[in-house]
Enzyme design. Structure first.
Site, PDB file in Angstrom:
ATOM      1  N   HIS A 152      -1.770   1.245  -2.329  1.00  0.00           N
ATOM      2  CA  HIS A 152      -1.686  -0.017  -1.588  1.00  0.00           C
ATOM      3  C   HIS A 152      -1.444  -1.123  -2.607  1.00  0.00           C
ATOM      4  O   HIS A 152      -2.242  -1.323  -3.522  1.00  0.00           O
ATOM      5  CB  HIS A 152      -2.953  -0.300  -0.789  1.00  0.00           C
ATOM      6  CG  HIS A 152      -2.846  -1.532   0.052  1.00  0.00           C
ATOM      7  ND1 HIS A 152      -2.395  -1.506   1.360  1.00  0.00           N
ATOM      8  CD2 HIS A 152      -3.092  -2.835  -0.239  1.00  0.00           C
ATOM      9  CE1 HIS A 152      -2.384  -2.743   1.838  1.00  0.00           C
ATOM     10  NE2 HIS A 152      -2.798  -3.568   0.892  1.00  0.00           N
ATOM     11  N   CYS A 153      -0.347  -1.848  -2.436  1.00  0.00           N
ATOM     12  CA  CYS A 153       0.040  -2.864  -3.416  1.00  0.00           C
ATOM     13  C   CYS A 153      -0.280  -4.263  -2.889  1.00  0.00           C
ATOM     14  O   CYS A 153       0.309  -4.690  -1.882  1.00  0.00           O
ATOM     15  CB  CYS A 153       1.529  -2.754  -3.736  1.00  0.00           C
ATOM     16  SG  CYS A 153       2.104  -3.980  -4.939  1.00  0.00           S
ATOM     17  N   PRO A 154      -1.178  -4.987  -3.541  1.00  0.00           N
ATOM     18  CA  PRO A 154      -1.499  -6.343  -3.075  1.00  0.00           C
ATOM     19  C   PRO A 154      -0.342  -7.315  -3.235  1.00  0.00           C
ATOM     20  O   PRO A 154      -0.268  -8.323  -2.515  1.00  0.00           O
ATOM     21  CB  PRO A 154      -2.688  -6.742  -3.964  1.00  0.00           C
ATOM     22  CG  PRO A 154      -2.547  -5.901  -5.196  1.00  0.00           C
ATOM     23  CD  PRO A 154      -1.971  -4.607  -4.726  1.00  0.00           C
ATOM     24  N   ASN A 157       1.438  -6.792  -0.163  1.00  0.00           N
ATOM     25  CA  ASN A 157       0.538  -6.735   0.989  1.00  0.00           C
ATOM     26  C   ASN A 157       0.923  -5.604   1.933  1.00  0.00           C
ATOM     27  O   ASN A 157       1.023  -5.793   3.156  1.00  0.00           O
ATOM     28  CB  ASN A 157       0.534  -8.073   1.747  1.00  0.00           C
ATOM     29  CG  ASN A 157      -0.584  -8.137   2.782  1.00  0.00           C
ATOM     30  OD1 ASN A 157      -1.613  -7.494   2.635  1.00  0.00           O
ATOM     31  ND2 ASN A 157      -0.356  -8.902   3.844  1.00  0.00           N
ATOM     32  N   ASN A 158       1.146  -4.444   1.367  1.00  0.00           N
ATOM     33  CA  ASN A 158       1.578  -3.305   2.173  1.00  0.00           C
ATOM     34  C   ASN A 158       1.275  -2.019   1.418  1.00  0.00           C
ATOM     35  O   ASN A 158       1.097  -2.028   0.195  1.00  0.00           O
ATOM     36  CB  ASN A 158       3.080  -3.399   2.457  1.00  0.00           C
ATOM     37  CG  ASN A 158       3.504  -2.541   3.628  1.00  0.00           C
ATOM     38  OD1 ASN A 158       2.674  -1.913   4.294  1.00  0.00           O
ATOM     39  ND2 ASN A 158       4.798  -2.486   3.899  1.00  0.00           N
TER      40      ASN A 158
END
Length: 329
Positions: A152-154, A157-158
């Site tokens: 999950h990549c901040p 945001n996905n």
């Protein structure tokens, strides 16, 4: 209920802060490069036009890839991986773990699922109430199971997974090239301002800071891009790089590797004309993958495990392999 709902809304809003930060940096870099550098600093029209054309090409590809990564909805398991109603009721009522596993094993017999937990159990998500397909994991932030989940990549945001992993790789690639273009074209004016060959103007701060920011982003992004390209070549996700997937015969970090060429094709597709554009061209359906160490005798499996994946043993149970993969045999 109301406070909980409010907190959840606040959390979702805060999740967009990193994305907002990236967009603000890009917007400022656009102003600094186009206005302060090209309009106010560069005296030569030919140089100015060539810089602007090159800059906008890489900016467009970077923005396209970035927003495709953000807006591509993570793929989740199909209804085929959900327990039938009768089995689900039995599973929920049953308190004994071994009996629950028997229920899951019976349901998983018709599914192309070969990975297990470290303890050898069928991987089941109690939140989504599905048998997890190979390489699928539950994301607590997205509150869903994601096919071939990488992380999950901040910054987007996905969740990065089967549906957008190619877009994520291209986002890193074009972000790197965007920084390279800025550094390569700004450096001469950076030196001139630094050595006072050019007079102090309002453009000085923007150009000096633009070079530093682009250089710092380049160093951080190129390392991340290199790591993910290494993962693509090995056919591993970030999760699998830290924790090898477990099969019936044991863990195998190279369990999904098909060789470098096929590994790259699995993410980017077989047609090279689509490789450099953020359009979906990844192979397969995200639910099943060709694996090694499946349907072979234990002695051969142990031999392969000891060699750390140097020999390829492919699945021979064709009835459970997607039609797409049949072309490899």
């Amino acid at each position: 209920m109301a406070p909980s709902h409010t907190l959840k809304c606040c959390k979702r809003a805060l999740n967009w802060v990193p994305v907002l930060f990236i967009n603000m940096v890009v917007a400022w870099s656009y102003y600094a490069y186009v206005v302060e550098l090209c309009v106010y600093t560069i005296p030569n029209n030919a140089e100015r036009i060539s810089y602007l054309v090159l800059f906008h090409i890489f900016l467009a590809m970077f923005i396209w890839s970035y927003w495709k990564t953000i807006w591509s909805k993570p793929s989740s398991p199909s209804v085929a991986f959900a327990l039938p109603r009768a089995e689900r009721e039995l599973y929920e009522k049953e308190q004994r773990a071994e009996v629950q596993q028997e229920i899951l094993k019976k349901a998983a017999r018709t599914l192309p699922v070969y990975t297990r937990t470290a303890g050898g159990a069928v991987r089941y998500c109690d939140f989504c109430q599905v048998i997890k397909p190979d390489r699928c994991h539950h994301c607590s932030t997205c509150e869903m199971c994601v096919l071939k989940m990488d992380h999950h990549c901040p910054w987007v945001n996905n969740c990065v997974g089967f549906s957008n992993y190619k877009f994520f790789i291209l986002f890193l690639a074009y972000a790197t090239l965007y920084c390279v273009v800025i550094c390569a074209t700004v450096v001469q004016y950076f030196i001139k301002f630094w050595t006072k060959q050019l007079p102090d103007t309002h453009a000085k701060f923007h150009i000096l800071f633009l070079f530093f920011v682009a250089a710092l982003f380049f160093i951080s992004i190129v390392s991340l891009y290199s790591y993910h390209m290494w993962l693509v070549g090995k056919n591993r996700t970030t999760i699998e790089a830290f924790r090898a997937p477990c099969f019936a015969n044991g863990p195998d970090k190279n369990g999904f590797s098909l060789g470098f060429k096929r590994n790259v094709a699995e993410v980017f597709g077989e047609q090279a004309k689509y490789w450099f554009f953020p359009v979906f061209s990844s192979q397969g359906d995200g639910h099943s993958f060709v694996t090694r160490l499946v349907h072979i005798d234990p002695e051969q499996a142990n031999s392969v495990l000891q060699q750390n994946g140097k020999m390829f043993v492919f699945v021979v149970c064709f009835c459970q392999i997607p039609k797409f993969w049949l072309s490899y045999f």
